[in-house]
Design an enzyme around this catalytic site. Structure first.
Site, PDB file in Angstrom:
ATOM      1  N   HIS A   1     -60.231 -10.288  32.656  1.00 52.05           N
ATOM      2  CA  HIS A   1     -58.504 -10.427  31.810  1.00 52.05           C
ATOM      3  C   HIS A   1     -58.116 -11.727  31.164  1.00 52.05           C
ATOM      4  CE1 HIS A   1     -54.483  -7.984  31.327  1.00 52.05           C
ATOM      5  NE2 HIS A   1     -54.064  -9.460  31.579  1.00 52.05           N
ATOM      6  N   GLU A   2     -58.034 -12.650  31.340  1.00 52.90           N
ATOM      7  CA  GLU A   2     -57.740 -13.373  30.864  1.00 52.90           C
ATOM      8  C   GLU A   2     -58.233 -14.317  29.884  1.00 52.90           C
ATOM      9  OE1 GLU A   2     -54.597 -14.249  31.520  1.00 52.90           O
ATOM     10  OE2 GLU A   2     -54.681 -13.582  33.301  1.00 52.90           O
TER      11      GLU A   2
ATOM     12  N   GLU B   1     -45.156 -18.581  29.077  1.00 57.38           N
ATOM     13  CA  GLU B   1     -44.667 -17.418  28.358  1.00 57.38           C
ATOM     14  C   GLU B   1     -43.771 -16.889  29.365  1.00 57.38           C
ATOM     15  OE1 GLU B   1     -47.986 -14.119  28.462  1.00 57.38           O
ATOM     16  OE2 GLU B   1     -47.370 -13.853  26.732  1.00 57.38           O
TER      17      GLU B   1
HETATM   18 ZN   LIG Z   1     -52.535 -11.057  29.980  1.00 59.71          ZN
END
Ligand SMILES: [Zn+2]
Length: 879
Positions: free
Chosen positions: A332-333, A161
């Site tokens: 978060h992940e 990404e």
């Molecule tokens: Zn993120």
């Protein structure tokens, strides 16, 4: 999506992205984005086989893509970057093969396969043999080298990404092209491989190497594919039918235990919150030694990647702040496993759907599982970081138009992460926690294994809440900027406070412009009174709050706006400051600091509030006050008497707090006491507080255990490095060079860039240029030098531009150099940035330069027009 590095989040205003001063009303994107692939064919399934050669940094690949041709065409174009093609064959339903003629467009990062005749619509198989490069920075398939007891080792990982899967496989590298992936890899003897899915087979070959085959992934976007190859340890636990794992280099498995236990708490919370259980059989979190300038962790489906400092809990160096960060990053992940991986934005315009949501969800889960960490400060810090970027005219809306790969890279900024999170906090509060969760559950259930645009979420929430939230959401996501709520009048009438409000726009560089209009959900109360809600619409609003005690607007601090009080109200709040709720104490302080710097009110209101903080205030409030004094100190850069004034005041105010905490953990203390202890030592040491500096130096030179190992190690070494003379700096360098643990080595190298002495700063730059610590660490050293010596660093980076740029991945380069100048206050730097943008940036990619220029202008303005009052205030307060 990926998580920003600490360095980046510290320099939280590092603004990038597309700017649009007018609302961008277009939500959906699609084939009309000129840089997207032609819509003539789509992938149905990928089967990939790779053989990496770590020693030569090359790999060979063979790929079979089942495709559907959607309209007759004689060519197929897909994404490919830095790949070399050997053979491309198309097979039709009748098993007839045709060879393709391949042409590559390096600028467009695409390859076109041309066929001798027109292909009719229908299904085909495209077989491609190719080779590619293994990179030395974290992009595509990349290598990380590290020391081990058996000598130098090299492990391979992937980072795709935003659009870098195309460096590993020819593919439709746009998030809306979902397909299942089959991946197999040949690994050398003694090595292991980790993919998105569990291994389904492993076959040893005569030469000792093994072919590892992974189970087929669900249908997903190409940027979520993952592969790691190396000598690994893996620790696991089963939770709710999912095998959770932490993967480290050999020998470090137990350092992943803290993260593993955290993940085991987080997964059931998310299974319940989202209403759809985690859909893969396993979820690994893989530790990579080293660092990258631009990210810390990445949410590959089933195989999160994190750099070691955000995953391993090593008593030798992990601070309490970092120990908490390991949990927060995992939260978060893991939120992305649903929001981003299971449901994915259709195009990068809506990247905030990934990042804003995962930031919010991660904070929420952390607050539920670890309330003792007090998520409040994080929430307000996130809001402040967003507003810093959002109050300059170079900001952009949350939903933005993205066309180029540079723009995708630039979109990973404080607006996408922090404004996104802050707006969700406000909207969740507006519709209610239960209605919001129901909306999210409906959204996930409806769109799982599909792609979405932002309005799909608003529609789901609006339906669940039976409350018109979309219009408010549009105001905050489709137009840039920060609303300002001005309290026009507040009168006590019959024991109640009648309030009239006016909506303007908070701007640091164009305060007189016609304000944009927002519908703003406002919560108000009087001190100790009940909360009253209203929606400020069309520029004004009024409400009646019970009681006549001091009035608090944005009570609870969930709103994304600043509040400006008339001076009588502000004076009453100052008088009652110690009695306000903790959230409002922090929010009021943060708001008034920024309003003062921007010129909406006296520059010293926030300092009055800091002066009124009682000794027994929360860690979070002291932490916010410390940050403001630290920022004040920095504003006096190159003004020695000015900095000394700040330092004297800060010592008088903060040193007693440090004394009460002491330098050693007190049994039974709150976790955030440990965080504050490190912050206070760091700040006071930077200000030159004689006691703190002497104590840090004493601990370092006597080899005190706290300077050799433990949670204060980095803080102590940072102070030593900051004030180092040549002999001490060389000694620190020797320590970094001798260090075998990558986690500690990375931290030590970065410290070398934090030196105040200009000649040694230059030495640190030369050290980075020699690249002895690896490209990731080298780019971090340069970034560290830029904090105190931005002008020196920018000139240096320009002089060695090609070498310096080689330390960061191609699509991130457009934001790397301009960012180094962020802390400059030199008018000449504006010219240099203009010149740099003209020479090296395209009109579409020059946003980071424009943002840095606006920040420098703002800094110059603050120094000229706001510091004189602050100087007077400090003089009147004993400095
Ligand atoms: Zn993120």
């Amino acid at each position: 999506m990926r998580l920003l590095t600490t360095w980046l989040s510290l320099i939280s205003i590092f603004l990038t992205g597309l700017v649009s001063c007018r609302p961008v009303r277009r939500e959906a994107s699609g084939p009309e984005v000129p840089t997207q692939l032609p819509r003539t064919a789509r992938p149905m399934h990928y089967s990939i086989s790779v053989v990496p050669d770590a020693a030569t940094l090359r790999f060979t690949g063979s790929e079979a893509i089942d495709i559907e041709v959607l309209q007759p065409t004689d060519s197929i174009t897909l994404n490919a970057a830095a790949l070399e093609f050997q053979a491309v064959t198309l097979t039709d339903k009748a098993n007839k093969n045709v060879e393709a003629r391949t042409s590559v467009d390096a600028d467009k990062q695409s390859a076109t396969f041309k066929f001798p005749s027109v292909l009719s619509s229908g299904n085909y198989r495209l077989a491609i043999n190719y080779t590619g490069a293994i990179n030395l920075h974290a992009t595509g398939l990349f290598a990380l080298d590290y020391d081990s007891p058996e000598g130098r080792k090299r492990a391979l990982f992937t980072q795709f990404e935003a659009p870098d899967a195309r460096r590993f496989i020819p593919c439709w590298d746009e998030p809306n092209y979902r397909a299942p992936f089959d991946l197999r890899v040949t690994v050398p003897a003694g090595q292991e491989a980790i993919g998105n899915m569990p291994q389904s087979s492993r076959t040893q070959k005569p030469d000792g190497s093994s072919e590892i085959v992974f189970a087929t992934t669900p249908s997903m976007s190409s940027y979520l594919l993952f592969l790691a190859v190396g000598e690994f340890d893996r620790i696991t636990t089963m939770v709710a039918g999912t095998e959770i794992g932490v993967v480290t280099k050999k020998g470090d498995g137990e350092k992943g235990r803290w993260a593993l236990e955290g993940a085991a708490q987080i997964l059931p919370y998310y299974n319940n919150y989202f209403g759809v259980p985690y859909p893969l059989p396993k979820l690994d979190n893989i530790a990579g030694p080293g660092s990258s300038q631009f990210f810390g962790a990445m949410e590959n489906w089933g195989a999160i990647f994190s750099f070691e400092s955000l995953l391993l809990n090593d008593p030798a160096i992990t601070s309490e702040e970092r120990r908490q960060a390991i949990f927060k990053v995992a939260a978060h992940e893991m939120a992305h496993q649903w929001f981003g991986d299971l449901v994915t934005m259709a195009w990068w315009n809506d990247i905030w759907l990934n990042e804003g949501f995962a930031s919010w969800m991660g904070s929420k889960a952390t607050g539920v599982i670890h309330p003792e960490w007090d998520p409040l400060l994080v929430r307000i810090a996130s809001r402040e970081s967003a507003m810093n970027q959002d109050s300059l005219s170079t900001t952009h809306s949350i939903v933005q138009n993205i066309t180029t790969v540079e723009q995708i890279s630039q979109a990973f900024d404080a607006i996408t992460y922090n404004k996104g999170q802050s707006v969700i906090v406000m909207l969740e509060d507006y519709v209610g926690e239960n209605a919001w969760r129901q909306g999210v559950r409906d959204y996930i259930a409806t769109y799982r294994f599909k792609n979405t645009v932002t309005d799909n979420l608003w529609n789901a929430v609006e339906h669940a809440a039976a409350k018109p939230v979309t219009a408010i959401a549009h105001d905050f996501t489709l137009q840039p900027g920060v609303p300002l709520i001005r309290v026009r009048t507040a009168e006590c009438v019959d024991g109640n406070t009648k309030v009239t409000l006016h909506q303007e726009e908070f701007s640091r560089d164009t305060p007189k412009k016609e304000p944009l209009s927002w519908r703003v959900p406002v919560i108000a109360s009087t001190l100790g009174g009940a909360e009253v809600r209203t929606l400020v619409t069309g520029g004004s609003g009024d409400l009646t709050v019970s009681g006549c005690e001091p009035l608090i607007i944005n009570s609870g601090q969930t709103g994304y706006y600043r509040t400006l009080y008339p001076s009588p109200q502000l004076e009453r709040l100052k008088g009652a400051y110690s009695k306000l709720k903790a959230a409002d104490q922090i929010g009021l302080l943060a708001d008034n600091w920024e309003l003062g710097l921007a010129g909406y009110e006296s520059a010293v209101t926030a300092l009055d509030l800091i002066d009124a903080i009682p000794g027994e205030a929360t860690d979070d409030l002291w932490s916010r006050a410390t940050r403001i004094l630290d920022e004040t100190y920095d504003l006096y850069e190159a003004d020695r008497p000015g900095q000394e004034r700040v330092a004297r005041y800060a010592s008088a105010k903060l040193n007693p707090i440090l004394k009460s905490l002491t330098w050693t953990a007190i049994p039974g203390e709150k976790p955030n006491d440990a965080v504050l202890r490190a912050e206070l030592i760091g700040a006071l040491g930077k200000f030159g507080d004689a006691e703190v500096v002497a104590e840090a130096n004493r601990r370092y030179s006597t080899g005190d255990p706290s300077a050799v190992s433990g949670p204060l190690r980095t803080t102590i070494l940072q102070l030593v490095a900051l004030q180092a003379d040549a002999a001490r700096w060389e000694h620190l360098l020797d320590q970094a060079r001798e260090q075998k643990k990558p986690l500690v080595r990375t931290a030590l190298y970065r410290l070398l860039g934090g030196v105040r002495d200009t000649a040694l700063a230059q030495r640190a730059l030369e050290l980075a240029l020699a690249d002895e610590a690896g490209p990731g660490n080298s780019s971090q050293i340069i970034g560290a030098v830029a904090v105190l010596h931005p002008d020196l660093v920018f000139d240096f980076a320009l002089q060695h531009r090609e070498k310096v740029e080689s330390f960061v991945d191609v699509s991130s380069r457009s934001r790397y150099l301009p960012r180094l100048a962020w802390r400059s206050a030199d008018p000449a730097m504006i010219e240099k940035l203009e010149d740099y943008a003209q020479r090296f940036m395209t009109p579409q990619s020059r946003k980071p330069a424009d943002i840095t220029i606006s920040m420098i202008r703002d800094r110059i303005r603050v120094r000229q027009t706001r510091l004189p009052d602050i100087t007077q205030w400090l003089a009147a307060h004993g400095s």
